[in-house]
Design a protein around this motif. Structure first.
Motif, PDB file in Angstrom:
ATOM      1  N   UNK A 153     -15.793   8.577  33.539  1.00 42.53           N
ATOM      2  CA  UNK A 153     -14.837   9.232  34.437  1.00 42.53           C
ATOM      3  C   UNK A 153     -13.400   9.031  33.963  1.00 42.53           C
ATOM      4  N   UNK A 154     -13.074   7.838  33.450  1.00 45.97           N
ATOM      5  CA  UNK A 154     -11.724   7.591  32.934  1.00 45.97           C
ATOM      6  C   UNK A 154     -11.440   8.465  31.707  1.00 45.97           C
ATOM      7  N   UNK A 155     -12.414   8.590  30.819  1.00 45.05           N
ATOM      8  CA  UNK A 155     -12.221   9.444  29.637  1.00 45.05           C
ATOM      9  C   UNK A 155     -12.074  10.908  30.076  1.00 45.05           C
ATOM     10  N   UNK A 156     -12.867  11.313  31.062  1.00 43.98           N
ATOM     11  CA  UNK A 156     -12.763  12.664  31.612  1.00 43.98           C
ATOM     12  C   UNK A 156     -11.343  12.922  32.147  1.00 43.98           C
ATOM     13  N   UNK A 157     -10.784  11.969  32.887  1.00 46.73           N
ATOM     14  CA  UNK A 157      -9.423  12.126  33.425  1.00 46.73           C
ATOM     15  C   UNK A 157      -8.389  12.166  32.313  1.00 46.73           C
ATOM     16  N   UNK A 158      -8.592  11.349  31.278  1.00 45.61           N
ATOM     17  CA  UNK A 158      -7.668  11.348  30.139  1.00 45.61           C
ATOM     18  C   UNK A 158      -7.684  12.699  29.418  1.00 45.61           C
ATOM     19  N   UNK A 159      -8.867  13.257  29.239  1.00 47.64           N
ATOM     20  CA  UNK A 159      -8.966  14.582  28.619  1.00 47.64           C
ATOM     21  C   UNK A 159      -8.260  15.643  29.465  1.00 47.64           C
ATOM     22  N   UNK A 160      -8.410  15.530  30.767  1.00 51.22           N
ATOM     23  CA  UNK A 160      -7.802  16.519  31.658  1.00 51.22           C
ATOM     24  C   UNK A 160      -6.286  16.457  31.618  1.00 51.22           C
ATOM     25  N   UNK A 161      -5.734  15.258  31.438  1.00 50.53           N
ATOM     26  CA  UNK A 161      -4.278  15.097  31.428  1.00 50.53           C
ATOM     27  C   UNK A 161      -3.690  15.390  30.043  1.00 50.53           C
ATOM     28  N   UNK A 162      -4.294  14.822  29.007  1.00 50.32           N
ATOM     29  CA  UNK A 162      -3.688  14.860  27.676  1.00 50.32           C
ATOM     30  C   UNK A 162      -4.266  15.922  26.746  1.00 50.32           C
ATOM     31  N   UNK A 163      -5.384  16.519  27.111  1.00 46.67           N
ATOM     32  CA  UNK A 163      -5.980  17.575  26.287  1.00 46.67           C
ATOM     33  C   UNK A 163      -6.321  18.781  27.156  1.00 46.67           C
ATOM     34  N   UNK A 164      -5.429  19.038  28.091  1.00 47.91           N
ATOM     35  CA  UNK A 164      -5.701  20.069  29.100  1.00 47.91           C
ATOM     36  C   UNK A 164      -5.856  21.456  28.505  1.00 47.91           C
ATOM     37  N   UNK A 165      -5.162  21.725  27.393  1.00 50.06           N
ATOM     38  CA  UNK A 165      -5.228  23.069  26.807  1.00 50.06           C
ATOM     39  C   UNK A 165      -6.638  23.407  26.332  1.00 50.06           C
ATOM     40  N   UNK A 166      -7.406  22.397  25.944  1.00 51.48           N
ATOM     41  CA  UNK A 166      -8.763  22.636  25.464  1.00 51.48           C
ATOM     42  C   UNK A 166      -9.836  22.287  26.502  1.00 51.48           C
ATOM     43  N   UNK A 167      -9.455  21.484  27.475  1.00 47.49           N
ATOM     44  CA  UNK A 167     -10.463  20.894  28.349  1.00 47.49           C
ATOM     45  C   UNK A 167     -10.456  21.461  29.767  1.00 47.49           C
ATOM     46  N   UNK A 168      -9.389  22.138  30.168  1.00 50.45           N
ATOM     47  CA  UNK A 168      -9.258  22.523  31.569  1.00 50.45           C
ATOM     48  C   UNK A 168     -10.391  23.426  32.034  1.00 50.45           C
ATOM     49  N   UNK A 169     -10.845  24.341  31.182  1.00 54.53           N
ATOM     50  CA  UNK A 169     -11.902  25.263  31.591  1.00 54.53           C
ATOM     51  C   UNK A 169     -13.283  24.606  31.592  1.00 54.53           C
ATOM     52  N   UNK A 170     -13.383  23.388  31.052  1.00 55.00           N
ATOM     53  CA  UNK A 170     -14.673  22.706  30.933  1.00 55.00           C
ATOM     54  C   UNK A 170     -14.818  21.545  31.908  1.00 55.00           C
ATOM     55  N   UNK A 171     -13.697  21.120  32.489  1.00 53.71           N
ATOM     56  CA  UNK A 171     -13.689  19.836  33.182  1.00 53.71           C
ATOM     57  C   UNK A 171     -14.567  19.810  34.430  1.00 53.71           C
ATOM     58  N   UNK A 172     -14.677  20.916  35.150  1.00 54.17           N
ATOM     59  CA  UNK A 172     -15.500  20.913  36.359  1.00 54.17           C
ATOM     60  C   UNK A 172     -16.970  20.654  36.017  1.00 54.17           C
ATOM     61  N   UNK A 173     -17.477  21.346  34.992  1.00 50.17           N
ATOM     62  CA  UNK A 173     -18.873  21.166  34.610  1.00 50.17           C
ATOM     63  C   UNK A 173     -19.162  19.765  34.118  1.00 50.17           C
ATOM     64  N   UNK A 174     -18.228  19.182  33.349  1.00 47.49           N
ATOM     65  CA  UNK A 174     -18.438  17.815  32.856  1.00 47.49           C
ATOM     66  C   UNK A 174     -18.383  16.818  34.017  1.00 47.49           C
ATOM     67  N   UNK A 176     -19.253  17.412  37.103  1.00 43.08           N
ATOM     68  CA  UNK A 176     -20.536  17.506  37.808  1.00 43.08           C
ATOM     69  C   UNK A 176     -21.623  16.732  37.067  1.00 43.08           C
ATOM     70  N   UNK A 177     -21.633  16.835  35.750  1.00 44.69           N
ATOM     71  CA  UNK A 177     -22.661  16.140  34.976  1.00 44.69           C
ATOM     72  C   UNK A 177     -22.576  14.635  35.179  1.00 44.69           C
ATOM     73  N   UNK A 178     -21.357  14.075  35.114  1.00 48.10           N
ATOM     74  CA  UNK A 178     -21.192  12.631  35.306  1.00 48.10           C
ATOM     75  C   UNK A 178     -21.661  12.229  36.696  1.00 48.10           C
ATOM     76  N   UNK A 179     -21.293  13.018  37.694  1.00 48.01           N
ATOM     77  CA  UNK A 179     -21.678  12.687  39.061  1.00 48.01           C
ATOM     78  C   UNK A 179     -23.195  12.754  39.254  1.00 48.01           C
ATOM     79  N   UNK A 180     -23.836  13.781  38.686  1.00 49.40           N
ATOM     80  CA  UNK A 180     -25.286  13.926  38.841  1.00 49.40           C
ATOM     81  C   UNK A 180     -26.034  12.826  38.106  1.00 49.40           C
ATOM     82  N   UNK A 181     -25.562  12.479  36.917  1.00 42.31           N
ATOM     83  CA  UNK A 181     -26.217  11.389  36.178  1.00 42.31           C
ATOM     84  C   UNK A 181     -26.073  10.078  36.939  1.00 42.31           C
TER      85      UNK A 181
END
Length: 197
Positions: A153-174, A176-181
């Motif tokens: 979850x921390x890495x997910x948040x870091x990607x959302x803040x610092x790599x938002x240009x590449x990650x913003x459209x993917x972050x919801x699905x990722x 969900x995956x972390x939460x379901x696992x």
């Protein structure tokens, strides 16, 4: 006594008009007329190109270029580089296990997660991610594999803040995956399921 009129002169003859006096050679010459000052030149504005509509030039100039076409078709996984392969090898089995087993109320989240992961795999296959983004995704996948969902979850948040240009459209699905696992791991599962998650 007045002198007699000259012979031949008629008293009814018209009087000749007075002639203007000759010019005075010593008089000062009149000043020359002021030179005409030409008006300032007008700025030349180039005409708009044919077919252009007013007000669209700036917006067209600022429009981003279209995205580059993918080198490989969607669904192809044969060109994922070795350094990015852990992302696919860890996360793909997770979503393959979760998708058919998700309760009906979580179907949409599972489908969204699968869609995001497939986009990640396609982009890894076409090598369109920045190296920093790939490195963080590898760390996220390894944290999921180790059931360190807090780290994932921390890495997910870091990607959302610092790599938002590449990650913003993917972050919801990722997300969900972390939460379901995490939810699946915490629930009481059969041994076969625990081995996967």
């Amino acid at each position: 006594m007045a002198p007699p009129p000259q012979a031949g002169a008629s008293p009814y003859a018209p009087i000749a008009a007075a002639q203007p006096p000759p010019p005075n050679p010593y008089a000062s010459a009149p000043p020359p007329p002021a030179a005409a000052v030409p008006p300032p030149p007008r700025a030349q504005v180039p005409p708009p190109p044919q077919g252009a509509r007013p007000g669209l030039a700036q917006s067209q100039a600022a429009a981003p270029p279209p995205p580059a076409a993918s080198k490989y078709p969607a669904g192809d996984r044969s060109h994922i580089p070795p350094n990015a392969m852990p992302i696919y090898e860890i996360l793909n089995p997770k979503i393959q296990f979760l998708e058919p087993r998700a309760p009906e109320k979580f179907k949409k989240q599972t489908q969204r997660s699968a869609s995001s992961l497939n986009e990640i795999f396609d982009r890894l296959n076409n090598e369109t991610f920045k190296p920093e983004t790939v490195s963080k995704l590898v760390g996220l996948a390894q944290a999921v594999e180790a059931r360190r969902y807090d780290v994932a979850t921390k890495i997910h948040s870091d990607l959302l803040v610092n790599n938002n240009d590449e990650y913003s459209s993917l972050q919801i699905g990722v997300k969900y995956l972390i939460q379901m696992c995490s939810a699946t791991w915490r629930a009481e599962e059969t041994p076969s399921q625990s081995q996967i998650l």
